[in-house]
Design an enzyme around this catalytic site. Sequence first.
Site, PDB file in Angstrom:
ATOM      1  CG  HIS A  61      -1.584   1.332   1.460  1.00 32.60           C
ATOM      2  ND1 HIS A  61      -2.542   1.859   0.609  1.00 32.60           N
ATOM      3  CD2 HIS A  61      -1.406   2.253   2.455  1.00 32.60           C
ATOM      4  CE1 HIS A  61      -2.935   3.038   1.074  1.00 32.60           C
ATOM      5  NE2 HIS A  61      -2.259   3.302   2.183  1.00 32.60           N
ATOM      6  CG  ASP A  91       7.814  17.321 -26.776  1.00 33.63           C
ATOM      7  OD1 ASP A  91       7.816  17.155 -25.539  1.00 33.63           O
ATOM      8  OD2 ASP A  91       7.453  16.444 -27.575  1.00 33.63           O
ATOM      9  CD1 TRP A 124       5.638   2.878   4.693  1.00 34.89           C
ATOM     10  CD2 TRP A 124       6.882   3.977   3.202  1.00 34.89           C
ATOM     11  NE1 TRP A 124       5.872   4.134   5.195  1.00 34.89           N
ATOM     12  CE2 TRP A 124       6.634   4.842   4.305  1.00 34.89           C
ATOM     13  CE3 TRP A 124       7.638   4.457   2.137  1.00 34.89           C
ATOM     14  CZ2 TRP A 124       7.114   6.140   4.360  1.00 34.89           C
ATOM     15  CZ3 TRP A 124       8.130   5.761   2.201  1.00 34.89           C
ATOM     16  CH2 TRP A 124       7.857   6.584   3.304  1.00 34.89           C
ATOM     17  CB  SER A 154      11.028   5.897 -14.312  1.00 34.22           C
ATOM     18  OG  SER A 154       9.988   6.672 -14.877  1.00 34.22           O
ATOM     19  CB  SER A 155      11.729   9.497 -10.552  1.00 37.51           C
ATOM     20  OG  SER A 155      10.503   8.844 -10.323  1.00 37.51           O
ATOM     21  CG  HIS A 237      11.699  14.924   5.583  1.00 42.99           C
ATOM     22  ND1 HIS A 237      10.592  14.754   6.383  1.00 42.99           N
ATOM     23  CD2 HIS A 237      11.813  16.264   5.412  1.00 42.99           C
ATOM     24  CE1 HIS A 237      10.070  15.930   6.686  1.00 42.99           C
ATOM     25  NE2 HIS A 237      10.802  16.862   6.108  1.00 42.99           N
ATOM     26  CD  GLU A 239       9.045  10.721  -3.089  1.00 43.73           C
ATOM     27  OE1 GLU A 239       8.119  10.249  -3.767  1.00 43.73           O
ATOM     28  OE2 GLU A 239      10.081  11.188  -3.591  1.00 43.73           O
ATOM     29  CE1 TYR A 241       8.495  19.937   3.275  1.00 42.57           C
ATOM     30  CE2 TYR A 241      10.499  18.639   3.452  1.00 42.57           C
ATOM     31  CZ  TYR A 241       9.495  19.381   4.041  1.00 42.57           C
ATOM     32  OH  TYR A 241       9.490  19.568   5.388  1.00 42.57           O
ATOM     33  CB  SER A 252       1.205  29.756  -5.685  1.00 39.02           C
ATOM     34  OG  SER A 252       1.697  29.186  -4.487  1.00 39.02           O
ATOM     35  CG  HIS A 287      12.205  15.067  11.323  1.00 34.48           C
ATOM     36  ND1 HIS A 287      12.133  16.212  10.560  1.00 34.48           N
ATOM     37  CD2 HIS A 287      11.449  14.164  10.650  1.00 34.48           C
ATOM     38  CE1 HIS A 287      11.383  16.004   9.505  1.00 34.48           C
ATOM     39  NE2 HIS A 287      10.960  14.767   9.541  1.00 34.48           N
ATOM     40  CG  HIS A 288      11.721  10.660   9.245  1.00 37.24           C
ATOM     41  ND1 HIS A 288      10.369  10.439   9.073  1.00 37.24           N
ATOM     42  CD2 HIS A 288      12.024  11.717   8.455  1.00 37.24           C
ATOM     43  CE1 HIS A 288       9.882  11.317   8.213  1.00 37.24           C
ATOM     44  NE2 HIS A 288      10.864  12.104   7.822  1.00 37.24           N
ATOM     45  CB  THR A 313       5.438  25.563   5.485  1.00 40.47           C
ATOM     46  OG1 THR A 313       6.550  24.751   5.106  1.00 40.47           O
ATOM     47  CG2 THR A 313       4.146  24.864   5.081  1.00 40.47           C
ATOM     48  CE  LYS A 316       4.524  27.387  -1.202  1.00 37.32           C
ATOM     49  NZ  LYS A 316       4.873  28.336  -2.245  1.00 37.32           N
ATOM     50  NE  ARG A 436       4.605   4.379  13.436  1.00 39.38           N
ATOM     51  CZ  ARG A 436       5.435   4.946  12.574  1.00 39.38           C
ATOM     52  NH1 ARG A 436       5.079   5.120  11.321  1.00 39.38           N
ATOM     53  NH2 ARG A 436       6.625   5.341  12.963  1.00 39.38           N
TER      54      ARG A 436
END
Length: 510
Positions: A61, A91, A124, A154-155, A237, A239, A241, A252, A287-288, A313, A316, A436
């Site tokens: 998932h 293009d 994950w 790919s990315s 992390h 990721e 953003y 915006s 922080h993780h 943040t 914004k 969890r």
Amino acid sequence: MGVLSWLFTLDHKRIGLFYMVVGVWSGFVGLGLSMLIRINFMEPYYSSVSVDCYNFLITNHGVIMIFFFLMPVLIGGFGNYLIPLLAGIPDLDLPRLNALSMWLLFPSLLLMLLSMVYGAGVGWTFYPPLSGLGYNSSSGVDFLMLSLHLAGMSSLLGSVNFISTILGGIQFVGVPRDSVVLWAYLFTSVLLLVTLPVLAAAITMLLFDRSFGSAFFDPMGGGDPILFQHMFWFFGHPEVYVLILPGFGLVSYICSGLGPAPTQFGLMGMVSAMFCIVGLGLAVWGHHMFIVGLDVSTAVFFSSVTMIIGVPTGIKVFFWLFMLFSGVNNASDPVFWWIVSFITLFTLGGVTGIILSACVLDSILHDTWFVVAHFHYVMSLGSYISIILMFIWWWPFISGFSLNKYLLQAHCIVSNVGFNLCFFPMHYFGLCGLPRRVCVYECGFHGVNVLCTLGSFISVFSGVFFVFILWESLSVKNRVIGSYADSGHATGLISNIPSTHFEYGFSPFL
């Protein structure tokens, strides 16, 4: 020839549509897995699936929603489709590289599905030693690692293409409201280019540990499993953003253009805030890992920088509120409703993130449902609402048809009810200490868990409902009465696009 022209296409619009179709299909697969997880929680002390199967569901998932739904749709799909159109160029700079990055997604998806067949119950985040050969010898783990390798490649190729196109051929002067979207995709691509090689290195080292007897992460051979966590979260992390910056750019852009006289308030402030988010986002991965035994100085550093990232943040958010409420002329506009939802839900997720950034509080809440609630409010709801907004805002250009305004209003209400009913009670679970990643729980939480499961059913219905809205617009064709075009939305869109892009056409079928 029609089918072959699509299979061998180099057109950015068609490639973008391929990404969208694959991403939406994968999203429904991931949504189905989440439904199975929630159904399992209908009974407190009885798991309807085995523990291994529950771990398989959790693993796939997370992987499929991040790497095969959010990234393909937000970045590969809309990024490919919008960047040339907004810039007024025919293009992307490297169309063959673009096609290669798209086709790599298919074997990657196939390998991920094979990992579901063989089983990869490692979570994950696939931390060793749980993902090591000694604890999990299933070939599904190897298929999952190879799948992520191809998805990362790919990315990476797509990011190189985006950066080359944006820096090499786009003049930001003269298209100020469009440029905030282009800046967002530029920053997103830079983050991917910096962090993806680190994840690829970590996965490669893990594969070597599993297949060739090395000991990069095995303490018995002198390795360090904590090293994998550092490498994973250096990607993991940023990721967050990567998946939210395109939404920042779009919100915006829309906020500055909803009113009768579009404002250009704070363009450089918005771009500077995104730049600060990118810079600080690369320095907060620790922080993780507060509970792995970091020394006090390191923990205080990561905690402080994590709190500081709330400043750009917050800038914004205040800019969005100013632009939104100083110029909006139609509060019944579904886009207005969704932007308010985006700001509300993302801000709620950000506030809980500030709570978790305190190393003392994180040590208490880290392995509880509080983290699940925070993660889903920020990434899942923030990024998912970005996708909904992109479809609503750009659908007239992708298809040539308008969307039904009243169906969109109903969809927004249903979605928000489902989202909050499913995820908000998880904060309560976490504050109560409910762990969890555990497939059973105490019976005192049964009633609230049933509400969460009901919210998940409503959320699934909202996803199907949105697909129905898209299908309805294609079946009814250019309906004007009672449609989203009534608000002048489509006309405003056309006026916001550089006129040069009409020279190349916006229809994917041209």
